[in-house]
Design a protein around this motif. Structure first.
Motif, PDB file in Angstrom:
ATOM      1  N   ARG A 138     -56.188 -17.385 -36.410  1.00  0.00           N
ATOM      2  CA  ARG A 138     -56.344 -15.946 -36.854  1.00  0.00           C
ATOM      3  C   ARG A 138     -55.167 -15.347 -37.593  1.00  0.00           C
ATOM      4  O   ARG A 138     -55.077 -14.968 -38.325  1.00  0.00           O
ATOM      5  CB  ARG A 138     -56.680 -15.218 -35.764  1.00  0.00           C
ATOM      6  CG  ARG A 138     -57.630 -13.758 -36.042  1.00  0.00           C
ATOM      7  CD  ARG A 138     -57.872 -13.212 -34.970  1.00  0.00           C
ATOM      8  NE  ARG A 138     -56.950 -12.603 -33.965  1.00  0.00           N
ATOM      9  CZ  ARG A 138     -57.084 -12.675 -32.684  1.00  0.00           C
ATOM     10  NH1 ARG A 138     -58.053 -13.088 -32.107  1.00  0.00           N
ATOM     11  NH2 ARG A 138     -55.985 -12.432 -31.788  1.00  0.00           N
ATOM     12  N   LEU A 139     -54.033 -15.899 -36.958  1.00  0.00           N
ATOM     13  CA  LEU A 139     -52.750 -15.314 -37.491  1.00  0.00           C
ATOM     14  C   LEU A 139     -52.670 -16.071 -38.980  1.00  0.00           C
ATOM     15  O   LEU A 139     -51.966 -15.586 -39.865  1.00  0.00           O
ATOM     16  CB  LEU A 139     -51.360 -15.964 -36.501  1.00  0.00           C
ATOM     17  CG  LEU A 139     -51.472 -15.199 -35.007  1.00  0.00           C
ATOM     18  CD1 LEU A 139     -50.225 -15.562 -34.475  1.00  0.00           C
ATOM     19  CD2 LEU A 139     -51.539 -13.762 -35.346  1.00  0.00           C
ATOM     20  N   ALA A 192     -54.129  -2.398 -40.820  1.00  0.00           N
ATOM     21  CA  ALA A 192     -54.572  -3.059 -39.559  1.00  0.00           C
ATOM     22  C   ALA A 192     -56.321  -2.911 -39.823  1.00  0.00           C
ATOM     23  O   ALA A 192     -57.135  -3.739 -39.511  1.00  0.00           O
ATOM     24  CB  ALA A 192     -54.304  -2.307 -38.431  1.00  0.00           C
ATOM     25  N   ALA A 193     -56.697  -1.641 -40.336  1.00  0.00           N
ATOM     26  CA  ALA A 193     -58.197  -1.559 -40.650  1.00  0.00           C
ATOM     27  C   ALA A 193     -58.806  -2.437 -41.409  1.00  0.00           C
ATOM     28  O   ALA A 193     -59.876  -3.121 -41.171  1.00  0.00           O
ATOM     29  CB  ALA A 193     -58.490  -0.182 -41.010  1.00  0.00           C
ATOM     30  N   LEU A 216     -61.583  -9.742 -40.768  1.00  0.00           N
ATOM     31  CA  LEU A 216     -61.721 -11.044 -39.776  1.00  0.00           C
ATOM     32  C   LEU A 216     -62.599 -10.689 -38.457  1.00  0.00           C
ATOM     33  O   LEU A 216     -62.693 -11.569 -37.646  1.00  0.00           O
ATOM     34  CB  LEU A 216     -60.035 -11.258 -39.355  1.00  0.00           C
ATOM     35  CG  LEU A 216     -59.295 -11.628 -40.318  1.00  0.00           C
ATOM     36  CD1 LEU A 216     -57.880 -11.878 -39.427  1.00  0.00           C
ATOM     37  CD2 LEU A 216     -59.642 -12.759 -41.039  1.00  0.00           C
ATOM     38  N   GLU A 217     -63.168  -9.446 -38.864  1.00  0.00           N
ATOM     39  CA  GLU A 217     -64.432  -9.153 -37.706  1.00  0.00           C
ATOM     40  C   GLU A 217     -63.721  -9.164 -36.417  1.00  0.00           C
ATOM     41  O   GLU A 217     -64.261  -9.746 -35.356  1.00  0.00           O
ATOM     42  CB  GLU A 217     -65.446 -10.087 -37.685  1.00  0.00           C
ATOM     43  CG  GLU A 217     -66.157 -10.237 -39.137  1.00  0.00           C
ATOM     44  CD  GLU A 217     -67.053 -11.259 -39.198  1.00  0.00           C
ATOM     45  OE1 GLU A 217     -67.519 -11.817 -38.315  1.00  0.00           O
ATOM     46  OE2 GLU A 217     -67.892 -11.377 -40.144  1.00  0.00           O
ATOM     47  N   ALA A 247     -55.968  -6.464 -34.528  1.00  0.00           N
ATOM     48  CA  ALA A 247     -55.574  -6.450 -35.880  1.00  0.00           C
ATOM     49  C   ALA A 247     -53.990  -6.265 -35.809  1.00  0.00           C
ATOM     50  O   ALA A 247     -53.045  -6.860 -36.350  1.00  0.00           O
ATOM     51  CB  ALA A 247     -56.310  -6.008 -36.954  1.00  0.00           C
ATOM     52  N   ARG A 248     -53.698  -5.100 -35.194  1.00  0.00           N
ATOM     53  CA  ARG A 248     -52.456  -4.279 -34.990  1.00  0.00           C
ATOM     54  C   ARG A 248     -51.566  -5.253 -34.250  1.00  0.00           C
ATOM     55  O   ARG A 248     -50.287  -5.565 -34.480  1.00  0.00           O
ATOM     56  CB  ARG A 248     -52.427  -2.902 -34.481  1.00  0.00           C
ATOM     57  CG  ARG A 248     -51.046  -2.455 -34.670  1.00  0.00           C
ATOM     58  CD  ARG A 248     -51.218  -0.832 -34.271  1.00  0.00           C
ATOM     59  NE  ARG A 248     -52.131  -0.196 -35.001  1.00  0.00           N
ATOM     60  CZ  ARG A 248     -53.304   0.395 -34.857  1.00  0.00           C
ATOM     61  NH1 ARG A 248     -53.847   0.228 -33.730  1.00  0.00           N
ATOM     62  NH2 ARG A 248     -53.727   1.089 -35.628  1.00  0.00           N
ATOM     63  N   ARG A 249     -52.008  -5.872 -33.072  1.00  0.00           N
ATOM     64  CA  ARG A 249     -51.127  -6.574 -32.264  1.00  0.00           C
ATOM     65  C   ARG A 249     -50.873  -8.014 -33.062  1.00  0.00           C
ATOM     66  O   ARG A 249     -49.865  -8.417 -32.880  1.00  0.00           O
ATOM     67  CB  ARG A 249     -52.098  -7.065 -30.749  1.00  0.00           C
ATOM     68  CG  ARG A 249     -51.972  -5.848 -29.954  1.00  0.00           C
ATOM     69  CD  ARG A 249     -52.266  -6.588 -28.577  1.00  0.00           C
ATOM     70  NE  ARG A 249     -53.955  -7.068 -28.765  1.00  0.00           N
ATOM     71  CZ  ARG A 249     -54.735  -6.227 -28.413  1.00  0.00           C
ATOM     72  NH1 ARG A 249     -54.796  -4.911 -28.084  1.00  0.00           N
ATOM     73  NH2 ARG A 249     -56.110  -6.815 -28.323  1.00  0.00           N
TER      74      ARG A 249
END
Length: 315
Positions: free
Chosen positions: A5-6, A21-22, A28-29, A35-37
């Motif tokens: 994912r990263l 982030a949104a 990526l669902e 996402a922020r993390r």
């Protein structure tokens, strides 16, 4: 945290330049918080990623930094999607991964990549059959291969009592709807038919995969050895040219053209025993002629007598 994912986040940033982030969450669902993390984790890990506050802000790679994964050319991207696309047609996980990867590609690559992914569909079911699900045992062995975990097998070889052994699973091969496990044992590398595995228990013991092991090359060597065993005897067969393609389609590499004799083609047909060659050829009846060896001729004659004895009274 998932490494794949990263990587997807990085590819997305490289394709778009700046993301929020949104936007990452939508592509990526995942949740916005996740996402922020992920974005913060990339920055903490030393990747030159930094946030830009404000109305038009977001996250960006400093100086347009790029990873090696972004070095795909248009031709390479198309080749990748031609390869992965057919698998995605029958595997939901592959389809989801493919969709995410398309979104992460540079805009100029996307149209051809999507077309390549949809260019081929694989239907693994034979006519009159339903698609077979991958056996659960194969899934578990595949997991052990990926995680490098030793496995305890109970294996029932041909004509042998089931025996337990510890193996290091190196790879799996699906050949003609039969699964094989290639593994390292205390006696060296071995090949196991998965349908003869009575049980398999993945352990917590890790093993180191040999640095020089290549699954495709290893399988080629196994096939070569097996074909040599299967080709212990050769028969010379004459038949009409128009039927040669049918014989080759049925016997594959065990049937080779060896010239002509008059108006007929000479074939070399191989198998381990005279009986097996005779069984391959008996259905052709008078459409073929076996000129040698005598052992195969004798087996054909015997099969012919057996059939005549059984069915002659029904005429």
């Amino acid at each position: 945290m998932r490494a794949d994912r990263l990587v997807a986040v990085l590819l997305l940033m490289q394709a778009r330049g700046r993301v929020t982030a949104a936007e990452v969450a939508d592509e990526l669902e995942i949740s916005v918080a996740t996402a922020r993390r992920d974005l913060e984790a990339l920055s903490t890990a030393g990747i030159p990623v930094y946030p830009q506050p404000g109305r038009n802000g977001g996250w960006q790679l400093v100086g347009g930094a790029r990873t090696d994964l972004s070095g795909l050319t248009a031709t390479e991207a198309q080749a990748l999607f031609l390869l992965v696309g057919p698998a995605a047609s029958i595997a939901p996980d592959a389809k989801a991964a493919l969709r995410k990867l398309v979104r992460a590609l540079p805009t100029t690559f996307r149209e051809h990549a999507e077309a390549a992914a949809e260019a081929v569909v694989i239907d693994p079911a034979r006519w009159g059959e339903h698609v077979k699900e991958r056996p659960e045992l194969v899934r578990r062995l595949q997991d052990a291969v990926v995680r490098r975990h030793r496995v305890r097998l109970t294996y029932s070889g041909r004509g042998r009592e089931p025996a337990e052994r510890a193996v290091d699973p190196l790879g799996l091969v699906d050949k003609d709807d039969i699964w094989y496990l290639i593994a390292r044992t205390e006696k060296g590398q071995r090949t196991f038919r998965v349908d003869r595995i009575v049980s398999a228990e993945e352990t917590d013991e890790l093993f180191e995969r040999p640095a020089d092991f290549d699954l495709a090359r290893a399988w080629d060597e196994i096939v070569e050895r097996m074909e040599e065993r299967r080709s212990g005897l050769t028969a010379t067969v004459l038949m009409d040219d128009r039927f040669v393609w049918v014989m080759q389609d049925r016997l594959g590499r065990n049937c080779e053209v060896d010239g002509t004799e008059g108006d007929r083609v000479r074939l070399k047909v191989t198998a381990p025993t005279p009986l097996m060659i005779a069984q391959h050829l008996a259905g052709w009846g008078g459409a073929i002629e076996v000129t040698e060896p005598r052992e195969v001729q004798a087996e054909l004659a015997r099969l012919g007598r057996e059939l005549a004895d059984r069915y002659s009274g029904m005429m």
